[in-house]
Design a protein around this motif. Structure first.
Motif, mmCIF file in Angstrom:
data_model
loop_
_atom_site.group_PDB
_atom_site.id
_atom_site.type_symbol
_atom_site.label_atom_id
_atom_site.label_comp_id
_atom_site.label_asym_id
_atom_site.label_seq_id
_atom_site.Cartn_x
_atom_site.Cartn_y
_atom_site.Cartn_z
ATOM 1 N N GLU A 30 0.845 -1.197 0.000
ATOM 2 C CA GLU A 30 0.000 0.000 0.000
ATOM 3 C C GLU A 30 0.878 1.244 0.000
ATOM 4 O O GLU A 30 1.915 1.278 0.660
ATOM 5 C CB GLU A 30 -0.917 0.012 1.229
ATOM 6 C CG GLU A 30 -1.948 -1.097 1.232
ATOM 7 C CD GLU A 30 -2.970 -0.985 0.110
ATOM 8 O OE1 GLU A 30 -3.302 0.135 -0.310
ATOM 9 O OE2 GLU A 30 -3.445 -2.047 -0.341
ATOM 10 N N GLY A 31 0.445 2.249 -0.750
ATOM 11 C CA GLY A 31 1.144 3.528 -0.761
ATOM 12 C C GLY A 31 2.309 3.627 -1.731
ATOM 13 O O GLY A 31 2.954 4.674 -1.813
ATOM 14 N N TRP A 32 2.608 2.574 -2.460
ATOM 15 C CA TRP A 32 3.703 2.622 -3.420
ATOM 16 C C TRP A 32 3.258 3.344 -4.686
ATOM 17 O O TRP A 32 2.074 3.409 -5.001
ATOM 18 C CB TRP A 32 4.176 1.219 -3.765
ATOM 19 C CG TRP A 32 5.135 0.646 -2.755
ATOM 20 C CD1 TRP A 32 5.252 1.002 -1.440
ATOM 21 C CD2 TRP A 32 6.094 -0.368 -2.982
ATOM 22 N NE1 TRP A 32 6.222 0.261 -0.842
ATOM 23 C CE2 TRP A 32 6.767 -0.592 -1.755
ATOM 24 C CE3 TRP A 32 6.456 -1.122 -4.085
ATOM 25 C CZ2 TRP A 32 7.784 -1.528 -1.614
ATOM 26 C CZ3 TRP A 32 7.456 -2.059 -3.941
ATOM 27 C CH2 TRP A 32 8.124 -2.257 -2.727
ATOM 28 N N THR A 33 4.223 3.875 -5.425
ATOM 29 C CA THR A 33 3.954 4.560 -6.689
ATOM 30 C C THR A 33 4.259 3.631 -7.858
ATOM 31 O O THR A 33 4.754 2.520 -7.677
ATOM 32 C CB THR A 33 4.805 5.842 -6.811
ATOM 33 O OG1 THR A 33 6.191 5.478 -6.754
ATOM 34 C CG2 THR A 33 4.470 6.831 -5.706
ATOM 35 N N LEU A 34 3.976 4.121 -9.062
ATOM 36 C CA LEU A 34 4.173 3.341 -10.288
ATOM 37 C C LEU A 34 5.064 4.112 -11.258
ATOM 38 O O LEU A 34 4.570 4.895 -12.062
ATOM 39 C CB LEU A 34 2.829 3.038 -10.954
ATOM 40 C CG LEU A 34 2.891 2.314 -12.295
ATOM 41 C CD1 LEU A 34 3.432 0.896 -12.127
ATOM 42 C CD2 LEU A 34 1.508 2.287 -12.934
ATOM 43 N N PRO A 35 6.384 3.944 -11.203
ATOM 44 C CA PRO A 35 7.237 4.518 -12.233
ATOM 45 C C PRO A 35 7.181 3.675 -13.511
ATOM 46 O O PRO A 35 7.243 2.456 -13.459
ATOM 47 C CB PRO A 35 8.642 4.482 -11.640
ATOM 48 C CG PRO A 35 8.440 4.298 -10.184
ATOM 49 C CD PRO A 35 7.167 3.507 -10.063
ATOM 50 N N ILE A 36 7.048 4.354 -14.641
ATOM 51 C CA ILE A 36 7.124 3.706 -15.959
ATOM 52 C C ILE A 36 8.453 4.154 -16.562
ATOM 53 O O ILE A 36 8.658 5.347 -16.807
ATOM 54 C CB ILE A 36 5.964 4.128 -16.879
ATOM 55 C CG1 ILE A 36 4.604 3.880 -16.222
ATOM 56 C CG2 ILE A 36 6.083 3.437 -18.235
ATOM 57 C CD1 ILE A 36 4.223 2.416 -16.062
ATOM 58 N N TYR A 37 9.346 3.210 -16.776
ATOM 59 C CA TYR A 37 10.679 3.508 -17.302
ATOM 60 C C TYR A 37 10.696 3.265 -18.804
ATOM 61 O O TYR A 37 10.379 2.165 -19.265
ATOM 62 C CB TYR A 37 11.727 2.635 -16.606
ATOM 63 C CG TYR A 37 13.120 2.841 -17.134
ATOM 64 C CD1 TYR A 37 13.800 4.032 -16.904
ATOM 65 C CD2 TYR A 37 13.756 1.854 -17.862
ATOM 66 C CE1 TYR A 37 15.080 4.232 -17.386
ATOM 67 C CE2 TYR A 37 15.042 2.035 -18.350
ATOM 68 C CZ TYR A 37 15.704 3.221 -18.109
ATOM 69 O OH TYR A 37 16.968 3.408 -18.596
ATOM 70 N N ASP A 38 11.055 4.292 -19.554
ATOM 71 C CA ASP A 38 11.175 4.204 -21.011
ATOM 72 C C ASP A 38 12.612 3.817 -21.348
ATOM 73 O O ASP A 38 13.530 4.619 -21.171
ATOM 74 C CB ASP A 38 10.808 5.544 -21.643
ATOM 75 C CG ASP A 38 11.015 5.590 -23.143
ATOM 76 O OD1 ASP A 38 11.343 4.551 -23.748
ATOM 77 O OD2 ASP A 38 10.843 6.678 -23.712
ATOM 78 N N VAL A 39 12.815 2.595 -21.834
ATOM 79 C CA VAL A 39 14.164 2.117 -22.117
ATOM 80 C C VAL A 39 14.783 2.801 -23.333
ATOM 81 O O VAL A 39 15.998 2.772 -23.493
ATOM 82 C CB VAL A 39 14.214 0.578 -22.271
ATOM 83 C CG1 VAL A 39 13.757 -0.114 -21.001
ATOM 84 C CG2 VAL A 39 13.414 0.113 -23.457
ATOM 85 N N VAL A 40 13.969 3.435 -24.169
ATOM 86 C CA VAL A 40 14.501 4.141 -25.339
ATOM 87 C C VAL A 40 15.135 5.461 -24.906
ATOM 88 O O VAL A 40 16.297 5.735 -25.189
ATOM 89 C CB VAL A 40 13.399 4.389 -26.395
ATOM 90 C CG1 VAL A 40 13.915 5.245 -27.535
ATOM 91 C CG2 VAL A 40 12.869 3.062 -26.919
ATOM 92 N N ALA A 41 14.387 6.286 -24.200
ATOM 93 C CA ALA A 41 14.873 7.597 -23.766
ATOM 94 C C ALA A 41 15.642 7.532 -22.455
ATOM 95 O O ALA A 41 16.298 8.491 -22.075
ATOM 96 C CB ALA A 41 13.703 8.562 -23.621
ATOM 97 N N LYS A 42 15.538 6.402 -21.756
ATOM 98 C CA LYS A 42 16.156 6.232 -20.444
ATOM 99 C C LYS A 42 15.640 7.277 -19.462
ATOM 100 O O LYS A 42 16.397 7.880 -18.706
ATOM 101 C CB LYS A 42 17.675 6.256 -20.544
ATOM 102 C CG LYS A 42 18.221 5.122 -21.374
ATOM 103 C CD LYS A 42 19.717 5.127 -21.429
ATOM 104 C CE LYS A 42 20.169 3.966 -22.295
ATOM 105 N NZ LYS A 42 21.599 3.975 -22.508
ATOM 106 N N LEU A 43 14.322 7.481 -19.494
ATOM 107 C CA LEU A 43 13.644 8.431 -18.619
ATOM 108 C C LEU A 43 12.471 7.748 -17.941
ATOM 109 O O LEU A 43 11.961 6.739 -18.427
ATOM 110 C CB LEU A 43 13.142 9.633 -19.420
ATOM 111 C CG LEU A 43 14.212 10.522 -20.041
ATOM 112 C CD1 LEU A 43 13.584 11.528 -20.992
ATOM 113 C CD2 LEU A 43 15.011 11.230 -18.963
ATOM 114 N N THR A 44 12.024 8.333 -16.850
ATOM 115 C CA THR A 44 10.945 7.746 -16.067
ATOM 116 C C THR A 44 9.807 8.731 -15.875
ATOM 117 O O THR A 44 10.038 9.911 -15.645
ATOM 118 C CB THR A 44 11.476 7.323 -14.676
ATOM 119 O OG1 THR A 44 12.555 6.423 -14.856
ATOM 120 C CG2 THR A 44 10.403 6.666 -13.847
#
Length: 120
Positions: A30-44
């Motif tokens: 509970e309380g965790w976030t959801l980072p989506i990591y883009d492996v192309v741009a190497k950004l989150t």
């Protein structure tokens, strides 16, 4: 303590919804976030949302970005987050970004944040 991670092309027939849901259901925090990591741009892009919304958001971003393949889903206990790694090919998801999402309809705007670092 390290986190748990599933790897491979996890999109399946439902653009990652089942893989994300199965992973989260098996590793509930509970309380965790959801980072989506883009492996192309190497950004989150980090989405602060309810656990129940995460699988739908993963599927939405997969469709939005034509993000094949979805490479991994895991957890990062240090940052208190689930992490999804995918190939964002269309550039429609602003990155780096941080947003608070209250519904899976993606109504909240994504706002760039200086705290979101580039991962080289």
């Amino acid at each position: 303590m390290g986190g748990i991670m599933w790897t491979g092309d996890l999109a399946g027939r439902d653009v990652g919804h089942t893989a994300a849901k199965s992973f989260i259901d098996g590793h509930r925090h509970e309380g965790w976030t959801l980072p989506i990591y883009d492996v192309v741009a190497k950004l989150t892009a980090e989405i602060d949302c309810e656990l129940s919304e995460m699988p739908a958001i993963v599927a939405y971003i997969y469709n939005l970005e034509h993000a094949a393949p979805m490479l991994f889903v895991g957890e990062n206990p240090v940052s208190g987050s689930y992490v999804v790694g995918t190939t964002c090919t269309r550039g429609r998801m602003p990155s780096p970004a941080r947003t608070r999402q209250r519904t899976a309809s993606w109504s909240a705007p994504m706002r760039p944040s200086s705290s979101m670092a580039r991962h080289d």
